[in-house]
Design a protein around this motif. Sequence first.
Motif, PDB file in Angstrom:
ATOM      1  N   ARG A 125       0.840  -1.191   0.000  1.00  0.00           N
ATOM      2  CA  ARG A 125       0.000   0.000   0.000  1.00  0.00           C
ATOM      3  C   ARG A 125       0.879   1.246   0.000  1.00  0.00           C
ATOM      4  NH1 ARG A 125      -5.353  -0.320   0.737  1.00  0.00           N
ATOM      5  NH2 ARG A 125      -6.097  -2.426   1.003  1.00  0.00           N
ATOM      6  N   CYS A 126       0.348   2.321  -0.565  1.00  0.00           N
ATOM      7  CA  CYS A 126       1.067   3.585  -0.589  1.00  0.00           C
ATOM      8  C   CYS A 126       1.024   4.219   0.802  1.00  0.00           C
ATOM      9  CB  CYS A 126       0.406   4.510  -1.600  1.00  0.00           C
ATOM     10  SG  CYS A 126       1.086   6.160  -1.583  1.00  0.00           S
ATOM     11  N   PRO A 127       2.183   4.631   1.359  1.00  0.00           N
ATOM     12  CA  PRO A 127       2.178   5.259   2.689  1.00  0.00           C
ATOM     13  C   PRO A 127       1.547   6.650   2.670  1.00  0.00           C
ATOM     14  CG  PRO A 127       4.400   5.263   1.759  1.00  0.00           C
ATOM     15  CD  PRO A 127       3.524   4.483   0.806  1.00  0.00           C
ATOM     16  N   ASN A 128       1.422   7.232   1.506  1.00  0.00           N
ATOM     17  CA  ASN A 128       0.874   8.580   1.374  1.00  0.00           C
ATOM     18  C   ASN A 128      -0.647   8.571   1.204  1.00  0.00           C
ATOM     19  OD1 ASN A 128       1.054  11.447   1.089  1.00  0.00           O
ATOM     20  ND2 ASN A 128       0.775  11.176  -1.101  1.00  0.00           N
ATOM     21  N   CYS A 129      -1.146   7.837   0.203  1.00  0.00           N
ATOM     22  CA  CYS A 129      -2.594   7.864  -0.056  1.00  0.00           C
ATOM     23  C   CYS A 129      -3.289   6.588   0.413  1.00  0.00           C
ATOM     24  CB  CYS A 129      -2.872   8.113  -1.542  1.00  0.00           C
ATOM     25  SG  CYS A 129      -2.376   6.773  -2.637  1.00  0.00           S
ATOM     26  N   ARG A 130      -2.496   5.592   0.894  1.00  0.00           N
ATOM     27  CA  ARG A 130      -3.049   4.370   1.496  1.00  0.00           C
ATOM     28  C   ARG A 130      -3.758   3.465   0.509  1.00  0.00           C
ATOM     29  NH1 ARG A 130      -0.608   2.948   5.855  1.00  0.00           N
ATOM     30  NH2 ARG A 130       0.350   4.808   6.617  1.00  0.00           N
ATOM     31  N   HIS A 157       7.081   5.026  -8.433  1.00  0.00           N
ATOM     32  CA  HIS A 157       6.090   5.980  -7.950  1.00  0.00           C
ATOM     33  C   HIS A 157       4.742   5.296  -7.747  1.00  0.00           C
ATOM     34  CE1 HIS A 157       8.537   9.600  -8.494  1.00  0.00           C
ATOM     35  NE2 HIS A 157       9.082   8.943  -9.492  1.00  0.00           N
ATOM     36  N   CYS A 158       3.988   5.782  -6.758  1.00  0.00           N
ATOM     37  CA  CYS A 158       2.623   5.307  -6.556  1.00  0.00           C
ATOM     38  C   CYS A 158       1.806   5.633  -7.810  1.00  0.00           C
ATOM     39  CB  CYS A 158       2.020   6.005  -5.341  1.00  0.00           C
ATOM     40  SG  CYS A 158       0.255   5.733  -5.161  1.00  0.00           S
ATOM     41  N   PRO A 159       1.052   4.660  -8.364  1.00  0.00           N
ATOM     42  CA  PRO A 159       0.268   4.928  -9.570  1.00  0.00           C
ATOM     43  C   PRO A 159      -0.921   5.851  -9.320  1.00  0.00           C
ATOM     44  CG  PRO A 159      -0.114   2.685  -8.791  1.00  0.00           C
ATOM     45  CD  PRO A 159       0.989   3.252  -7.938  1.00  0.00           C
ATOM     46  N   HIS A 160      -1.254   6.082  -8.046  1.00  0.00           N
ATOM     47  CA  HIS A 160      -2.430   6.902  -7.718  1.00  0.00           C
ATOM     48  C   HIS A 160      -2.060   8.358  -7.407  1.00  0.00           C
ATOM     49  CE1 HIS A 160      -4.466   3.089  -7.616  1.00  0.00           C
ATOM     50  NE2 HIS A 160      -3.606   2.659  -6.715  1.00  0.00           N
ATOM     51  N   CYS A 161      -1.035   8.562  -6.558  1.00  0.00           N
ATOM     52  CA  CYS A 161      -0.717   9.921  -6.138  1.00  0.00           C
ATOM     53  C   CYS A 161       0.691  10.355  -6.555  1.00  0.00           C
ATOM     54  CB  CYS A 161      -0.867  10.051  -4.609  1.00  0.00           C
ATOM     55  SG  CYS A 161       0.388   9.146  -3.685  1.00  0.00           S
ATOM     56  N   GLY A 162       1.500   9.437  -7.104  1.00  0.00           N
ATOM     57  CA  GLY A 162       2.811   9.815  -7.600  1.00  0.00           C
ATOM     58  C   GLY A 162       3.905   9.822  -6.550  1.00  0.00           C
TER      59      GLY A 162
HETATM   60 ZN   LIG Z   1      -0.157   7.011  -3.281  1.00  0.00          ZN
END
Ligand SMILES: [Zn+2]
Length: 79
Positions: free
Chosen positions: A53-58, A70-75
């Motif tokens: 999971r992304c630590p930024n946008c979860r 990079h996270c595919p959702h928030c970069g």
């Molecule tokens: Zn993210």
Amino acid sequence: MMSAMKKYLLVIVVAVLGCIVLLVGGSLDNDPLKSAGVVLVLSTLVLEIIFLRCPNCRRWLGRKFRPGKHCPHCGEIIE
Ligand SMILES: [Zn+2]
């Protein structure tokens, strides 16, 4: 807090372990070993969903994700 790389490696280790146990259980025709292998392999799917999971946008990073990208959702870059 584990890094994404460590979590990712843990998922791979459990997957490899599960395959080995499954193969050994199959060649010995040992049902408890075969069951343990199945449980390990299935638990990698759960670990992936929990860990990757992304630590930024979860949000879930998906099965194709590799640490360092990079996270595919928030970069956000995932280390
Ligand atoms: Zn993210």
